[in-house]
Enzyme design. Structure first.
Site, PDB file in Angstrom:
ATOM      1  N   SER A 128       0.889  -1.190   0.040  1.00  0.00           N
ATOM      2  CA  SER A 128       0.112   0.018   0.096  1.00  0.00           C
ATOM      3  C   SER A 128       0.860   1.195   0.094  1.00  0.00           C
ATOM      4  O   SER A 128       2.156   1.106   0.429  1.00  0.00           O
ATOM      5  CB  SER A 128      -0.919  -0.073   1.404  1.00  0.00           C
ATOM      6  OG  SER A 128      -1.456   1.196   1.531  1.00  0.00           O
ATOM      7  N   TYR A 141      -1.336   0.719  10.657  1.00  0.00           N
ATOM      8  CA  TYR A 141      -1.428   0.421   9.192  1.00  0.00           C
ATOM      9  C   TYR A 141      -0.336   0.624   8.389  1.00  0.00           C
ATOM     10  O   TYR A 141       0.259  -0.279   7.756  1.00  0.00           O
ATOM     11  CB  TYR A 141      -2.664   1.022   8.611  1.00  0.00           C
ATOM     12  CG  TYR A 141      -2.865   0.331   7.135  1.00  0.00           C
ATOM     13  CD1 TYR A 141      -2.976  -1.111   6.922  1.00  0.00           C
ATOM     14  CD2 TYR A 141      -3.002   1.092   5.817  1.00  0.00           C
ATOM     15  CE1 TYR A 141      -3.187  -1.603   5.642  1.00  0.00           C
ATOM     16  CE2 TYR A 141      -3.530   0.427   4.803  1.00  0.00           C
ATOM     17  CZ  TYR A 141      -3.362  -0.814   4.705  1.00  0.00           C
ATOM     18  OH  TYR A 141      -3.607  -1.137   3.269  1.00  0.00           O
TER      19      TYR A 141
END
Length: 242
Positions: A128, A141
């Site tokens: 990501s 995250y």
């Protein structure tokens, strides 16, 4: 093999590869969704939790019996919570690390002997842009995806001598049915993530890039592919229209 295949980018990737004629093993926890995907695409449904050692061992046995794989696509992952580090949930952080990092490591470790033996193995890890630049409220995250990116980079160095190709695909803002909802736990809050963004990426957009990357001639290694919608110039600049 494609993990995270029951929804979102994983499901779209199974569909994209099956449409190209690949034999695809579709892995996820939700057996009912996998059964439907199998019926629609011809993919082989293998329900499993990639963070559980027994499930991973069973996957290796099932895939070996079915003839093996030459490509492992690690899509499974996700985010939970948007708390600052000062108010972080230990449970959320542990879940994100277990799924994004340890799950990827367990699948890679389990299937590396098979991929090495193939002679032209490929591993693609979906990370990501959260693994490229940290942002407020994303510490957990960010930490998980930074770690997954580091794992991927180390793996590429270690496996080049075995002719195993290692690819990283790092998407930015992708609108899927579950990602933001699972992260925030509320439909209204999830919808606000995409509010005013004219054209966020779709799961199909990312799946098409994954399909291209693993279908390229094996000597062509797309080390890292960063994909964002035009409206997202960086993690810190997102154009929203009224």
């Amino acid at each position: 093999m494609v993990t995270g295949a029951s929804s979102g980018i994983g499901e779209a990737t199974v569909r994209a590869l099956a449409a190209e004629g690949w034999t695809v093993f579709a892995v996820a926890r939700r057996a009912d969704r996998l059964a439907e995907l199998e019926k629609e695409t011809g993919a082989v449904a293998l329900p499993a939790d990639i963070s559980e050692d027994d499930d991973v061992s069973r996957l290796v046995s099932q895939v070996t019996e079915a003839g093996g794989i030459d490509t492992l696509v690690n899509i499974a992952g996700g985010a939970r919570g948007a708390d600052t580090i000062g108010s972080a949930s230990t449970g959320d952080w542990e879940w994100m690390y277990r799924v994004n990092v340890l799950g990827t490591m367990k699948l890679v470790k389990a299937f590396l002997p098979m991929l090495r033996a193939n002679g032209e193995g490929t591993i693609l890890n979906l990370t990501s842009t959260a693994g490229l630049a940290a942002y407020e409220g994303g510490g957990g995250y960010n930490a998980a995806k930074f770690a997954q990116r580091a794992l991927t980079e180390a793996l590429r160095l270690e496996e080049a001598e075995h002719n195993v190709r290692v690819i990283e695909v790092a998407p930015g803002l992708v609108q899927t049915e579950e990602f933001a909802l699972n992260r925030l736990g509320d439909r209204h809050a999830a919808d606000k993530v995409y509010q005013g963004v004219e054209k966020p990426l779709t799961a199909g957009d990312v799946a098409d890039v994954v399909r291209y990357a693993v279908s390229a001639p094996h000597h062509v290694n797309l080390d890292q592919i960063v994909i964002r919608p035009v409206a997202q110039a960086s993690n810190y600049k997102l154009i929203r229209k009224a």
